[in-house]
Design a protein around this motif. Structure first.
Motif, PDB file in Angstrom:
ATOM      1  N   PRO A 285      -7.609   2.865  -2.555  1.00 34.51           N
ATOM      2  CA  PRO A 285      -7.175   4.249  -2.376  1.00 34.51           C
ATOM      3  C   PRO A 285      -8.337   5.238  -2.490  1.00 34.51           C
ATOM      4  O   PRO A 285      -9.247   5.062  -3.303  1.00 34.51           O
TER       5      PRO A 285
ATOM      6  N   SER B 277       0.826  -1.206   0.000  1.00 31.22           N
ATOM      7  CA  SER B 277       0.000   0.000   0.000  1.00 31.22           C
ATOM      8  C   SER B 277       0.861   1.258   0.000  1.00 31.22           C
ATOM      9  O   SER B 277       0.626   2.197  -0.768  1.00 31.22           O
TER      10      SER B 277
ATOM     11  N   ASP C   3      -5.700   4.834   2.203  1.00 30.69           N
ATOM     12  CA  ASP C   3      -5.937   3.497   1.666  1.00 30.69           C
ATOM     13  C   ASP C   3      -6.274   2.567   2.826  1.00 30.69           C
ATOM     14  O   ASP C   3      -5.741   2.717   3.928  1.00 30.69           O
TER      15      ASP C   3
END
Length: 150
Positions: free
Chosen positions: A112, A66, A89
Motif C-alpha cells: 500500500p 487487496s 496498492d
C-alpha cells in the motif's frame, strides 16, 4: 447473515474438443450489481487455452485481499482520526505446491501507498493501523494464505 452471489458462464466453443482438453477456458463472471467481467484460467496453468486479457481466479483472490484490506484500512484510519486522500496498492500473490500435484496461493504481499490529507501517523502507528485493518478484513479472515503488508 449477508449473502454474496456471483454467476459464472462458460460454453464449449465451435471446433473445440472437450474430451481431449482442447477448449478455451474463457468465461463470463456476472456480479449482483450488474458488472460483467471476462474470466479465464491463468495462462500459467493452461497456457494457450487461457484468455490472457481476462481475469483469472488467482488474480481475483489477490485483488479481493487487496480491496478488503484497503476498505478496512480506510475505516480504521478514519476512526483513529487520520484522513486519507488516496490509497494505491500493487498486490502480488505467489503460487506454490502444497502437496504432490496440489498447488495453492500461499502468500499475498500488499504494497500500500497512502497519501494523507493532513497529518500522517508515524511508522509504529501506521503498522498498528495495518494490523488492525488486516484483523478486520473479512477476506483475509477467510483464507489460509499468508498475507503480508509490506
Amino acid at each position: 447473515m449477508a449473502r454474496y452471489v456471483a454467476e459464472v458462464e462458460w460454453a464449449l466453443g465451435e471446433g473445440e474438443d472437450f474430451a481431449a482438453g482442447r477448449y478455451g477456458r474463457g468465461h463470463r463472471l456476472r456480479f449482483d450489481g450488474g458488472v460483467v467481467l471476462p474470466g479465464s484460467a491463468s495462462p500459467h496453468v493452461v497456457g494457450k487455452w487461457a484468455d490472457p486479457a481476462a481475469v483469472d481466479p488467482e488474480e481475483m483472490l489477490v485483488a479481493a485481499l487487496s480491496s478488503c484490506h484497503m476498505l478496512s484500512f480506510l475505516h480504521v484510519a478514519r476512526l483513529a482520526g487520520f484522513s486519507v486522500g488516496a490509497y494505491r496498492d500493487r498486490a502480488e500473490g505467489a503460487m506454490a505446491e502444497i502437496a504432490p500435484g496440489r498447488q495453492a496461493v500461499t502468500r499475498v504481499v500488499l504494497h500500500p501507498a497512502i497519501d494523507w490529507a493532513g497529518s500522517a501517523p508515524d511508522a509504529d502507528r501506521l503498522a498498528a493501523l495495518h494490523a488492525e485493518a488486516h484483523a478486520a478484513c473479512f477476506i483475509a479472515n477467510s483464507v489460509r494464505a499468508e498475507v503480508i503488508v509490506a
